[in-house]
Scaffold this active site. Structure first.
Site, PDB file in Angstrom:
ATOM      1  N   HIS A  18      -0.441  -1.598  -0.215  1.00 57.87           N
ATOM      2  CA  HIS A  18      -1.466  -0.761   0.403  1.00 57.87           C
ATOM      3  C   HIS A  18      -1.257  -0.661   1.920  1.00 57.87           C
ATOM      4  O   HIS A  18      -1.228   0.439   2.484  1.00 57.87           O
ATOM      5  CB  HIS A  18      -2.846  -1.335   0.110  1.00 57.87           C
ATOM      6  N   GLU A  19      -1.104  -1.797   2.557  1.00 58.76           N
ATOM      7  CA  GLU A  19      -0.948  -1.788   4.013  1.00 58.76           C
ATOM      8  C   GLU A  19       0.396  -1.211   4.434  1.00 58.76           C
ATOM      9  O   GLU A  19       0.513  -0.593   5.496  1.00 58.76           O
ATOM     10  CB  GLU A  19      -1.121  -3.211   4.565  1.00 58.76           C
ATOM     11  N   HIS A  22       0.040   2.473   4.877  1.00 61.24           N
ATOM     12  CA  HIS A  22      -0.491   2.813   6.210  1.00 61.24           C
ATOM     13  C   HIS A  22       0.590   2.642   7.278  1.00 61.24           C
ATOM     14  O   HIS A  22       0.750   3.495   8.164  1.00 61.24           O
ATOM     15  CB  HIS A  22      -1.674   1.890   6.555  1.00 61.24           C
TER      16      HIS A  22
END
Length: 454
Positions: A18-19, A22
Site C-alpha cells: 500500500h505505502e 504512494h
C-alpha cells in the site's frame, strides 16, 4: 506461534504494498519523499537510501509515506516545486489513489497465483437441508451435486466446488435475488434445475451463519459408521465399523449429518435416553438393531451419543486454472469482492446488514494462521481477500483515509479552490471519531467470536 507469524507477514505485505504505491507515484510525480514507514511509534530499524528514510516501527498496524509539504514545515525555496501541496491536482490525486490501487493489483496477482497452484476443496455435494429452509423449499435433497448456477435461469456458470457455490449464494442473498441451481445426483445423473429463493432471507442475514440459514450448512457424507469405541453405546448395541445406516425408527437417513442430529436428539424431556430402531446394511445383508444412545451433558442441554465415528470425509476436487483463465478469474474475483465489500458496508450503514460482519485484527490473525496451515494457495487467497478489503476501505470518503483526501480533491476540482483549513480540521475530527467507532465495533466482534458469543 504460526498464527502470530502469519499475522505479522500478512500486515507487513499489505502495508508495504500500500505505502509503496504512494511512494512510487510520488517519485514519478516529482515529489520528494522524506520517510517511508512501516508501522507507527518507536523506530526499530532505520535505513537511509538517497533522500528517503526507510523505517520499521514498533506498532505494525499501518504505515505512512511522509512527503515534502509546506503545510507541515518549512520548505527551502529551491525545493518548493517538489512539495506535495504545490503539485497539480491530477498529480495529488494519482499519489493518493496509488495506495489503494496497489492493494487491488496485489489482490489480482495473489488470486491468480492461488488459481495456478490449485487447491483441494470439497465437491459441491450437499447434505440434507434443514427443515423449512430455503434449500428444502427449493427441493434440494441430501446427495444433490450442484453443477452450475444462474441468476436468470438461462446463462449458467460452472460450480467447481462448495466454496464456489457458497460465494454465489452470498452474492445472491446480499442482492436479494433468487439463484437457480443445476443439480444432479452424486454420480452426475438425473440432472434438473431448481430455484433458490434467497430474497426471502434479506441482506441482513449475510453473516457467518448464512449457509445454515439457507439450509446449505453441511456437506454430504454417507451415513456409514467408522471406528466404534469398544466401551460405548454403539458397541453395546452391536454396531460395527462399515455399517451403513438406512433408517432410524422408519425414517430414511439422508446423510451422516442427519443421522448425527437424530442421535443427539434421542433424549426425552426428563433427560433420559430414548431407544431407536436402526435398519443397517452390513456385508450385503439388511439387519435391524436397537440402539440406546448414552446421554451426556453439553453446555446447558443433555444429548445422545453412541461413541462411534459417523460419516465419511467429504469428496475433494482439485480446483486449478490455466495461465490465462487463472488471471482472468483473479481479476473477476477482485472486482466481485470489491463490489460485495461496498454493498456490505452500504447495507450496514442503513441497518440492512449486521454490524457483526465487521472484523478486526484478532479475526484476521486467526484466519491467517488457519489459512497458512491449510497450504500456500489458501494463504494467498486469504491475503488477496484482505488486500481487496484494505484497498476498498481506504477508498471510502472518510477523512483520515485516502478516500477522504480524494473527496477534498473532488471539491477542489469542482470549485477551483481547496477545502479551508477550518473545515479540514472539523472533518479530520469527525473522521477520527468514525474510525474509532468502527475499530471498536470490529474489536468487540473479534472478542465475541473468540468467546463464542457470535
Amino acid at each position: 506461534m504460526i498464527t502470530i507469524i502469519a499475522f505479522i507477514v500478512t500486515l507487513g505485505v499489505l502495508i508495504v504494498v500500500h505505502e509503496y504505491g504512494h511512494y512510487r507515484a510520488a517519485v514519478a510525480c516529482g515529489v520528494k519523499v522524506l520517510r517511508f514507514s512501516v508501522g507507527f511509534g518507536r523506530t526499530l530499524l532505520r535505513k537511509q537510501r538517497g533522500e528517503t528514510e526507510f523505517v520499521v516501527a514498533a506498532l505494525p498496524l499501518g504505515g505512512y509515506v511522509r512527503m515534502l509539504d509546506e503545510r507541515e514545515g518549512e520548505v527551502a525555496p529551491h525545493e518548493r516545486d517538489r512539495a506535495f501541496n504545490n503539485k497539480p491536482l491530477r498529480h495529488r490525486v494519482a499519489i493518493v489513489a496509488a495506495g489503494p490501487a496497489a492493494n487491488l493489483v496485489l489482490a489480482v496477482v495473489l488470486y491468480a497465483a492461488a488459481n495456478w497452484i490449485g487447491v483441494e476443496e470439497p465437491k459441491a455435494v450437499l447434505g440434507a437441508p434443514a427443515a423449512g429452509s430455503v434449500a428444502e423449499q427449493a427441493g434440494l435433497r441430501a446427495g444433490d451435486w450442484v453443477r452450475a448456477v444462474s441468476t436468470d435461469g438461462m446463462e449458467w456458470t460452472e460450480v467447481r466446488s462448495i466454496n464456489d457455490l457458497r460465494w454465489q449464494v452470498t452474492q445472491g442473498t446480499l442482492a436479494e435475488q433468487p439463484l437457480w441451481l443445476l443439480v444432479s445426483d452424486s454420480v452426475g445423473h438425473q440432472q434438473r434445475s431448481m430455484r433458490l429463493d434467497l430474497q426471502q432471507l434479506g441482506a441482513s442475514r449475510v453473516d457467518a451463519r448464512l449457509m445454515s440459514a439457507v439450509g446449505l450448512g453441511g456437506l454430504f457424507s454417507e451415513p456409514v459408521l467408522g471406528e466404534v469405541h469398544a466401551d460405548g453405546a454403539g458397541a453395546a448395541a452391536g454396531l460395527r465399523a462399515g455399517d451403513r445406516v438406512l433408517s432410524v425408527d422408519g425414517r430414511t437417513v439422508g446423510d451422516a449429518a442427519q443421522l448425527r442430529q437424530w442421535i443427539r436428539s434421542a433424549v426425552d424431556g426428563e433427560g433420559h435416553a430414548v431407544a431407536q430402531l436402526w435398519k443397517l446394511e452390513r456385508a450385503g445383508r439388511v439387519i435391524e438393531v436397537e440402539v440406546v444412545p448414552a446421554v451426556v451433558q453439553e453446555g446447558q442441554q443433555r444429548i445422545g451419543r453412541i461413541e462411534a465415528f459417523v460419516g465419511n470425509p467429504p469428496e475433494l476436487v482439485t480446483v486449478r486454472y490455466g495461465p490465462v483463465e487463472g488471471l482472468s478469474q483473479a481479476a473477476t474475483r477482485t472486482w466481485e469482492v470489491s463490489v460485495l465489500t461496498l454493498r456490505m458496508l452500504g447495507r450496514m450503514l442503513v441497518g440492512e446488514a449486521s454490524l457483526k460482519n465487521l472484523s478486526g485484527p484478532l479475526t484476521i490473525a486467526d484466519y491467517a494462521g488457519q489459512s497458512v496451515q491449510l497450504g500456500l494457495a489458501y494463504y494467498l487467497g486469504f491475503l488477496a481477500l484482505v488486500s481487496v478489503s484494505l484497498g476498498v476501505l481506504n477508498l471510502l470518503p472518510l477523512p483520515m483515509l485516502d478516500g477522504g483526501h480524494l473527496m477534498y480533491y473532488v471539491f477542489e476540482g469542482v470549485t477551483g479552490r481547496p477545502v479551508s483549513t477550518v473545515w479540514l480540521e472539523r472533518l479530520q475530527r469527525g473522521g477520527i471519531a468514525i474510525l474509532l467507532l468502527m475499530m471498536s465495533v470490529a474489536l468487540y466482534n473479534d472478542v465475541a467470536r473468540l468467546l463464542g458469543l457470535h
